[in-house]
Each structure stands twice: as structure tokens, then as C-alpha cells.
Design an enzyme around this catalytic site. Structure first.
Site, PDB file in Angstrom:
ATOM      1  N   HIS A  78       4.156  33.063  46.659  1.00 21.86           N
ATOM      2  CA  HIS A  78       3.049  32.129  46.908  1.00 21.86           C
ATOM      3  C   HIS A  78       2.860  31.956  48.408  1.00 21.86           C
ATOM      4  O   HIS A  78       3.825  32.011  49.174  1.00 21.86           O
ATOM      5  CB  HIS A  78       3.260  30.792  46.192  1.00 21.86           C
ATOM      6  CG  HIS A  78       4.480  30.026  46.580  1.00 21.86           C
ATOM      7  ND1 HIS A  78       4.543  29.223  47.692  1.00 21.86           N
ATOM      8  CD2 HIS A  78       5.699  29.927  45.991  1.00 21.86           C
ATOM      9  CE1 HIS A  78       5.738  28.651  47.761  1.00 21.86           C
ATOM     10  NE2 HIS A  78       6.471  29.068  46.757  1.00 21.86           N
ATOM     11  N   ASP A  80       1.279  29.255  49.808  1.00 16.96           N
ATOM     12  CA  ASP A  80       1.235  27.861  50.266  1.00 16.96           C
ATOM     13  C   ASP A  80       2.630  27.318  50.552  1.00 16.96           C
ATOM     14  O   ASP A  80       3.639  27.858  50.081  1.00 16.96           O
ATOM     15  CB  ASP A  80       0.502  26.970  49.252  1.00 16.96           C
ATOM     16  CG  ASP A  80       1.158  26.949  47.869  1.00 16.96           C
ATOM     17  OD1 ASP A  80       1.677  27.995  47.446  1.00 16.96           O
ATOM     18  OD2 ASP A  80       1.160  25.884  47.222  1.00 16.96           O
ATOM     19  N   ASP A 111      10.861  29.308  51.758  1.00 21.57           N
ATOM     20  CA  ASP A 111      10.021  29.079  50.564  1.00 21.57           C
ATOM     21  C   ASP A 111       8.560  29.271  50.896  1.00 21.57           C
ATOM     22  O   ASP A 111       7.873  28.318  51.180  1.00 21.57           O
ATOM     23  CB  ASP A 111      10.316  27.664  50.043  1.00 21.57           C
ATOM     24  CG  ASP A 111       9.512  27.328  48.809  1.00 21.57           C
ATOM     25  OD1 ASP A 111       9.035  28.247  48.142  1.00 21.57           O
ATOM     26  OD2 ASP A 111       9.342  26.131  48.524  1.00 21.57           O
ATOM     27  N   GLU A 145       1.035  27.215  44.514  1.00 22.96           N
ATOM     28  CA  GLU A 145       2.206  27.112  43.639  1.00 22.96           C
ATOM     29  C   GLU A 145       2.794  25.706  43.700  1.00 22.96           C
ATOM     30  O   GLU A 145       3.257  25.160  42.700  1.00 22.96           O
ATOM     31  CB  GLU A 145       3.274  28.134  44.062  1.00 22.96           C
ATOM     32  CG  GLU A 145       4.494  28.176  43.146  1.00 22.96           C
ATOM     33  CD  GLU A 145       5.585  27.185  43.494  1.00 22.96           C
ATOM     34  OE1 GLU A 145       6.427  26.877  42.628  1.00 22.96           O
ATOM     35  OE2 GLU A 145       5.606  26.686  44.637  1.00 22.96           O
ATOM     36  N   GLU A 146       2.751  25.144  44.926  1.00 24.21           N
ATOM     37  CA  GLU A 146       3.495  23.895  45.163  1.00 24.21           C
ATOM     38  C   GLU A 146       2.920  22.694  44.415  1.00 24.21           C
ATOM     39  O   GLU A 146       3.562  21.664  44.318  1.00 24.21           O
ATOM     40  CB  GLU A 146       3.599  23.607  46.667  1.00 24.21           C
ATOM     41  CG  GLU A 146       4.400  24.647  47.451  1.00 24.21           C
ATOM     42  CD  GLU A 146       5.897  24.637  47.143  1.00 24.21           C
ATOM     43  OE1 GLU A 146       6.334  23.827  46.313  1.00 24.21           O
ATOM     44  OE2 GLU A 146       6.613  25.454  47.735  1.00 24.21           O
ATOM     45  N   GLU A 173      10.213  33.888  43.155  1.00 27.50           N
ATOM     46  CA  GLU A 173      11.128  33.288  44.121  1.00 27.50           C
ATOM     47  C   GLU A 173      12.408  32.743  43.477  1.00 27.50           C
ATOM     48  O   GLU A 173      12.417  32.315  42.323  1.00 27.50           O
ATOM     49  CB  GLU A 173      10.442  32.140  44.856  1.00 27.50           C
ATOM     50  CG  GLU A 173      10.133  30.946  43.966  1.00 27.50           C
ATOM     51  CD  GLU A 173       9.260  29.919  44.655  1.00 27.50           C
ATOM     52  OE1 GLU A 173       9.656  29.404  45.703  1.00 27.50           O
ATOM     53  OE2 GLU A 173       8.175  29.629  44.127  1.00 27.50           O
ATOM     54  N   HIS A 372      11.703  22.937  51.368  1.00 35.83           N
ATOM     55  CA  HIS A 372      11.039  21.627  51.399  1.00 35.83           C
ATOM     56  C   HIS A 372      11.704  20.644  52.378  1.00 35.83           C
ATOM     57  O   HIS A 372      11.300  19.495  52.442  1.00 35.83           O
ATOM     58  CB  HIS A 372      10.962  20.969  50.011  1.00 35.83           C
ATOM     59  CG  HIS A 372      10.157  21.760  49.020  1.00 35.83           C
ATOM     60  ND1 HIS A 372       9.662  21.223  47.864  1.00 35.83           N
ATOM     61  CD2 HIS A 372       9.741  23.048  49.012  1.00 35.83           C
ATOM     62  CE1 HIS A 372       8.992  22.139  47.189  1.00 35.83           C
ATOM     63  NE2 HIS A 372       9.037  23.270  47.866  1.00 35.83           N
TER      64      HIS A 372
HETATM   65 ZN   LIG Z   1       8.367  28.226  46.464  1.00 34.22          ZN
END
Ligand SMILES: [Zn+2]
Length: 414
Positions: A78, A80, A111, A145-146, A173, A372
Site C-alpha cells: 500500500h 498510504d 510500513d 489500506e490504513e 505486508e 505507526h
Molecule cells: Zn501497512
């Protein structure tokens, strides 16, 4: 291992594009798509850019195999990233700063922008080296995705786009591991989000009114939180991983009156609303768990609405032949892998529900898990090694003969 300076530079440039989820209006997603095409569109592949919803383009790079009729291998990432409040960071989160030790700092470096660049760099090198790949390889980049993939992978699946790519297996992932052993994820817990609404008589805070909204809500919460403690205890006593138990968290709780910034302490509210985020372990029956929560709410006169709650767990069986192929691929890449259940959610949930095996794998070992979090970082040697790992893994998977082919070969067909 030779220095792959251009790959590192490309990763830095990719991180510098601000693709915080829902940044579509700012054009971050489109810029990321253009950037990827500019960098990799000429590496012996076909490129398809498409937007299923305005401002949210995805890109598919297709490297045709020598047997294009066979099911393909899909590498997915992804584009984003989650927000990054700069005041919490050592270096600006979108600067992709590399410190003296060679650590790259930036939002998305774990990520999962590093993974996307590793996919492309591995393919670019395999093409350059003239490595023959039997199956077609699709490298897919998708935003959103997030926030659950509703405008990303979910739509991609619903509109039949995944099916068009005809994947035998998808690599999605995973998470960093703090040891030399890499993690590979075959499933994830299933979210169950509920909105609880309690209603009851309102009145002066000094009174003992029967069946107040708060009383009802608190009784439900007591039960939910004692279940939470039981699960926590089970995790400790049975030495389980967080992803193997069911989690419960009341994340929103609203009630009470306020005026001019002052809270009305002496007023019993007539309604209270709560939102609860639960992640259900894959060995727990989803529907009966949901029924139990509903029964609990009913018992106390609390209304329950499910705001997110798939009916099925999404699991890639570790007995699946493509899981076995992945294990062999890891062996070929000279890495050790440990199969695990993902504690949070990824786009794999949409993919696995279609029956396509999806394996969560980020080639990040000996690294703190910082997805994150502030100061998300990755050492450049780990990043470079990841390209090597993918080259071996892709080569193995794209040349894997599935059970049907083996049978045909044994029967004397070619
Ligand atoms: Zn991710």
C-alpha cells in the site's frame, strides 16, 4: 552485498511524498503513482494506472512470464501511511533522513514503502540479469489500506480486478522482527466493532433512579472488561502471543451534558454511547462470539449495532501448497521464518476472503517494530538485504510447479 545507492535514493524520494491516508485531495496518492511509474515504468514491464475512485489511483506493473497462461504471483504494497506529528520525531517524518549509522528515518519506511521499493528493485534486477520466470509477476501499489481498504483493496476485489490478475499467491505486508528470524503471517484476527447505545431516565445527580443509561452501559462494560482480563491472563499463563487472544477496548464513550465548557456533574444523562473495538482470535467462532455480546447488551437493555464485523475469519492455511512453496522460497533465500497470526488488520483480509492465499511478509529482521510510531526507521543494510531476499523468493515462487502440473508431468504430459 554491493551498495544499492540508487535503490536507497528511490526509497528516500518515495518517503518524501506525503501519502497520509485520505490525502487524496492533496494529490499525494497521484504523485506517488506518477513517481513509481517514472522510476520503474521502463524496466521491462507493462504498466497500468487506474483510479477506482477519484484521486485514488493504483498502479499495476506486469512482468510477463514465459508461461503467461499459468496463475501469477502478485506482490502487493500500500502507498498510504498513517499521520506523523512532527513534534514527536527526531527528524522531520517526511525528510527520509539517514543518520551517521546508516539508519533511514521516515513515516512509512517500515510500513510499507521499503517493501514496495524492494519489490520493484528485485524485479528490475531479475530482468536485468535475464533470470527466467515461468509465471507472470504483478507488482501492485494501492492507496487507502490504513483506513480499512474500502476505497482500495476492497473495491479492487469487488470490481474483479484481483481476479483479472489471476494470482496463485499474494505477498502482502508483515511486521519487523526483533530477532534474526523473519515473521510470515498466514492470518489475522478479525475485527468486531460495535456501537452501544443505552437510554434511561434523566434527573438530578443525587437521585437513585432505576435503570439509568450510565448504569446499563457500565454493567455491559464490566462484563466486557472482565472478559478482557481473562484473555490477558490467558495470554500470560499460556505464554501466548497478543495475536492469539481476543482483545477488547472501549475506544469512545460519550454521555452527559455540558454547557459553556462546564460539565453538568449533577445531571443524570438520558443516553450514553460507546464504541468498542474487539479483535477476535482466529480460533474463536465469530458468529457465536458476536451473539454472546449481543445477548449481554440485551440483558442490560443496551442497543448494539455492529459497525464492522465480517462473518468469516480470513486465513491462509499453512497446509496450502503455496505456503509450502513460500517456505521453500525462504530456504532458498537462506532465511528462517516463523508462521504467525497478525495482531492488527491488513489488506490481506480482502484477498484471503476470495480464496487466494496471501502471505504477510516484510523482510525486516533484527529491527524494532516501529510501524505507526514516531521515529519509524530502518537500517539501510536491512533494506538492501531485503532486495536480495525478494529476488530469491520471487524466482522460486514464479517457477513453482503447482500440484496439477506435477501430476500432469508424472502422467507423461508436458
Ligand atoms: Zn501497512
Amino acid at each position: 552485498m554491493g551498495e544499492r545507492m540508487s535503490a536507497i535514493r528511490t526509497l528516500q524520494k518515495y518517503i518524501r511524498i506525503n501519502t497520509v491516508t485520505s490525502s487524496a485531495h492533496k494529490g499525494g496518492y497521484a504523485e506517488a503513482a506518477r513517481f513509481l511509474i517514472r522510476n520503474y515504468g521502463h524496466t521491462g514491464c507493462e504498466v497500468k494506472e487506474e483510479s477506482l475512485t477519484a484521486g485514488r489511483p493504483h498502479v499495476v506493473f506486469t512482468y510477463k512470464g514465459t508461461s503467461p497462461h499459468k496463475k501469477s504471483v502478485m506482490l502487493y504494497s500500500h502507498t498510504d501511511v498513517v499521520p506523523a506529528p512532527p513534534e514527536e520525531w527526531k527528524y522531520p517524518p517526511f525528510s527520509a533522513h539517514i543518520d551517521e549509522e546508516g539508519t533511514i528515518f521516515g513515516r512509512g519506511v517500515q510500513d510499507m514503502k521499503s517493501v514496495g521499493i524492494q519489490h520493484m528493485e528485485a524485479m528490475k534486477e531479475l530482468v536485468k540479469e535475464g533470470v527466467t520466470l515461468d509465471r507472470t509477476v504483478h507488482v501492485v501499489f494501492m492507496p487507502d489500506e490504513e483506513n480499512g481498504g474500502d476505497f482500495g483493496m476492497k473495491l479492487f476485489v469487488q470490481k474483479g480486478k484481483l481476479k483479472e490478475l489471476n494470482p496463485a499467491v499474494v505477498l502482502d505486508e508483515g511486521l519487523a522482527s526483533t530477532t534474526p528470524v523473519f515473521h510470515a503471517y498466514y492470518a489475522e484476527r478479525t475485527p468486531l466493532w460495535v456501537k452501544l447505545t443505552a437510554a434511561g431516565p434523566s434527573g438530578h445527580g443525587s437521585r437513585l433512579l432505576e435503570g439509568t443509561a450510565m448504569e446499563r452501559m457500565m454493567k455491559v462494560m464490566c462484563h466486557l472488561y472482565s472478559f478482557r482480563s481473562e484473555e490477558e491472563q490467558r495470554m500470560i499463563s499460556e505464554e501466548l502471543h497478543e495475536s492469539e487472544i481476543t482483545s477488547v477496548n472501549c475506544t469512545v464513550l460519550r454521555g452527559g451534558a455540558e454547557s459553556g465548557g462546564e460539565v453538568a456533574v449533577n445531571l443524570i444523562p438520558s443516553t450514553v454511547e460507546a464504541h468498542v473495538d474487539m479483535r477476535v482470535a482466529v480460533d474463536r467462532d465469530l458468529l457465536s462470539f458476536r451473539d454472546e455480546i449481543k445477548k449481554l447488551a440485551d440483558q442490560h437493555g443496551v442497543k448494539m449495532e455492529v459497525t464492522l464485523g465480517p462473518d468469516q475469519h480470513s486465513i491462509t492455511s499453512t497446509h496450502n501448497e503455496w505456503w509450502a512453496a513460500f517456505e521453500q522460497a525462504a530456504e532458498r533465500a537462506k532465511i528462517e521464518i516463523k508462521p504467525l497470526v497478525f495482531a492488527a488488520a491488513t489488506d490481506s483480509k480482502h484477498i484471503r476472503r476470495t480464496g487466494v492465499p496471501s502471505i504477510g511478509f516484510s523482510p525486516i529482521s533484527n529491527t524494532k517494530v516501529e510501524l505507526h510510531s514516531a521515529n519509524e526507521s530502518l537500517h539501510r543494510d536491512v533494506f538492501q538485504r531485503g532486495i536480495e531476499i525478494y529476488k530469491a523468493v520471487i524466482t522460486h515462487l514464479a517457477n513453482h510447479k503447482d500440484a496439477e502440473e506435477v501430476e500432469r508431468a508424472e502422467a507423461g504430459y508436458t
